[in-house]
Design a protein around this motif. Structure first.
Motif, PDB file in Angstrom:
ATOM      1  N   SER A  59      40.072  44.131  27.120  1.00  0.00           N
ATOM      2  CA  SER A  59      39.034  43.167  26.751  1.00  0.00           C
ATOM      3  C   SER A  59      39.732  41.987  26.087  1.00  0.00           C
ATOM      4  O   SER A  59      40.663  42.167  25.304  1.00  0.00           O
ATOM      5  N   TRP A  60      39.284  40.802  26.422  1.00  0.00           N
ATOM      6  CA  TRP A  60      39.888  39.569  25.905  1.00  0.00           C
ATOM      7  C   TRP A  60      38.815  38.771  25.185  1.00  0.00           C
ATOM      8  O   TRP A  60      37.804  38.405  25.788  1.00  0.00           O
ATOM      9  N   LEU A  61      39.022  38.498  23.909  1.00  0.00           N
ATOM     10  CA  LEU A  61      38.063  37.687  23.156  1.00  0.00           C
ATOM     11  C   LEU A  61      38.107  36.239  23.638  1.00  0.00           C
ATOM     12  O   LEU A  61      39.138  35.785  24.152  1.00  0.00           O
ATOM     13  N   GLU A  86      34.919  41.381  34.465  1.00  0.00           N
ATOM     14  CA  GLU A  86      33.861  40.500  33.980  1.00  0.00           C
ATOM     15  C   GLU A  86      34.503  39.279  33.340  1.00  0.00           C
ATOM     16  O   GLU A  86      35.477  39.401  32.611  1.00  0.00           O
ATOM     17  N   GLY A  87      33.930  38.108  33.594  1.00  0.00           N
ATOM     18  CA  GLY A  87      34.517  36.877  33.086  1.00  0.00           C
ATOM     19  C   GLY A  87      35.738  36.515  33.909  1.00  0.00           C
ATOM     20  O   GLY A  87      35.876  36.942  35.050  1.00  0.00           O
ATOM     21  N   SER A  88      36.607  35.727  33.340  1.00  0.00           N
ATOM     22  CA  SER A  88      37.841  35.376  34.037  1.00  0.00           C
ATOM     23  C   SER A  88      38.982  35.311  33.029  1.00  0.00           C
ATOM     24  O   SER A  88      38.754  35.216  31.830  1.00  0.00           O
ATOM     25  N   GLU A  89      40.168  35.402  33.557  1.00  0.00           N
ATOM     26  CA  GLU A  89      41.352  35.257  32.711  1.00  0.00           C
ATOM     27  C   GLU A  89      42.366  34.404  33.464  1.00  0.00           C
ATOM     28  O   GLU A  89      42.495  34.491  34.678  1.00  0.00           O
ATOM     29  N   ARG A  90      43.036  33.569  32.708  1.00  0.00           N
ATOM     30  CA  ARG A  90      44.087  32.737  33.303  1.00  0.00           C
ATOM     31  C   ARG A  90      45.428  33.395  33.008  1.00  0.00           C
ATOM     32  O   ARG A  90      45.744  33.702  31.858  1.00  0.00           O
ATOM     33  N   ASN A  91      46.192  33.623  34.067  1.00  0.00           N
ATOM     34  CA  ASN A  91      47.534  34.190  33.958  1.00  0.00           C
ATOM     35  C   ASN A  91      48.538  33.080  34.229  1.00  0.00           C
ATOM     36  O   ASN A  91      48.462  32.412  35.267  1.00  0.00           O
ATOM     37  N   ILE A  92      49.446  32.895  33.303  1.00  0.00           N
ATOM     38  CA  ILE A  92      50.501  31.896  33.452  1.00  0.00           C
ATOM     39  C   ILE A  92      51.796  32.657  33.689  1.00  0.00           C
ATOM     40  O   ILE A  92      52.125  33.587  32.945  1.00  0.00           O
ATOM     41  N   THR A 105      33.545  37.498  25.906  1.00  0.00           N
ATOM     42  CA  THR A 105      34.593  38.504  26.090  1.00  0.00           C
ATOM     43  C   THR A 105      34.730  38.785  27.583  1.00  0.00           C
ATOM     44  O   THR A 105      33.733  38.937  28.285  1.00  0.00           O
ATOM     45  N   SER A 106      35.950  38.822  28.070  1.00  0.00           N
ATOM     46  CA  SER A 106      36.191  39.156  29.472  1.00  0.00           C
ATOM     47  C   SER A 106      36.877  40.516  29.554  1.00  0.00           C
ATOM     48  O   SER A 106      37.500  40.969  28.586  1.00  0.00           O
ATOM     49  N   LEU A 107      36.720  41.165  30.694  1.00  0.00           N
ATOM     50  CA  LEU A 107      37.322  42.476  30.926  1.00  0.00           C
ATOM     51  C   LEU A 107      38.151  42.450  32.186  1.00  0.00           C
ATOM     52  O   LEU A 107      37.788  41.804  33.171  1.00  0.00           O
TER      53      LEU A 107
END
Length: 187
Positions: A78-80, A100-106, A153-155
């Motif tokens: 989980s990412w706040l 759920e949601g999105s996350e950016r990976n660099i 929050t994303s998962l």
């Protein structure tokens, strides 16, 4: 639950079978990806407590499975909002599916030869955002950082070839050229 639903238990059985017969890491990741997408789509494993994250760290890790020998580690992170983790490696292969949601990976490339303990030079290379159902496959040696740029929050669902606390996993501080151990608390 229907008889043909793809449960976490079925996914783990398939994961064991594929890992035992894998010819190489790239083909293994290619075979696991559609199965991980399928189990994520079913969501029978998802619990409300998986949305909890440590406010100091900015993320939380919920353990779904680990083999007795510490291989085949499966977790939900989980990412706040506005939080993430600095550049790090896994010292094993990794596959991530957005839940759920999105996350950016660099993605980062290491420039030094890794011979100086505690020292690392990194260069930012590329990035990829993953949304629900999208897959990110990372072979051993990949270095990435993660950030949740959404207001919620994303998962994400993670599969690794080994429990991350039983590898030589590292996190990096590109600005100060530092390399540090990276241990997680998987509950």
């Amino acid at each position: 639950m229907s008889i043909d639903s793809y449960t976490l238990e079925r996914f783990i059985d398939d994961l064991r079978r594929l890992a035992a017969s894998a010819v190489d890491e790239a083909s293994l990741l290619g075979q696991i990806a559609p199965l991980a997408q399928r189990v994520v789509a079913e969501r029978g494993w998802l619990r409300a407590d998986m949305y909890r994250a440590d406010p100091q760290l900015g993320f939380g890790t919920s353990l779904l499975h680990v083999e007795a020998d510490q291989s085949l580690f499966v977790v939900v992170d989980s990412w706040l909002p506005g939080r993430g983790v600095p550049p790090h490696d896994h010292d094993t292969w990794a596959l991530v599916v957005g839940v759920e949601g999105s996350e950016r990976n660099i993605f980062w490339q290491r420039l030094d030869d890794a011979t100086r303990p505690g020292y690392a030079e990194l260069q930012r290379m590329d990035e990829q955002c993953i949304a629900p159902g999208q897959v990110l496959a990372m072979p051993s040696g990949s270095i990435h950082s993660v950030i949740n740029e959404t207001p919620h929050t994303s998962l994400s669902f993670h599969v690794y070839g080994r429990h991350l606390n039983h590898t030589a996993r590292r996190q990096f501080d590109p600005e100060h050229h530092r390399e540090l151990p990276f241990i997680i608390d998987a509950r």
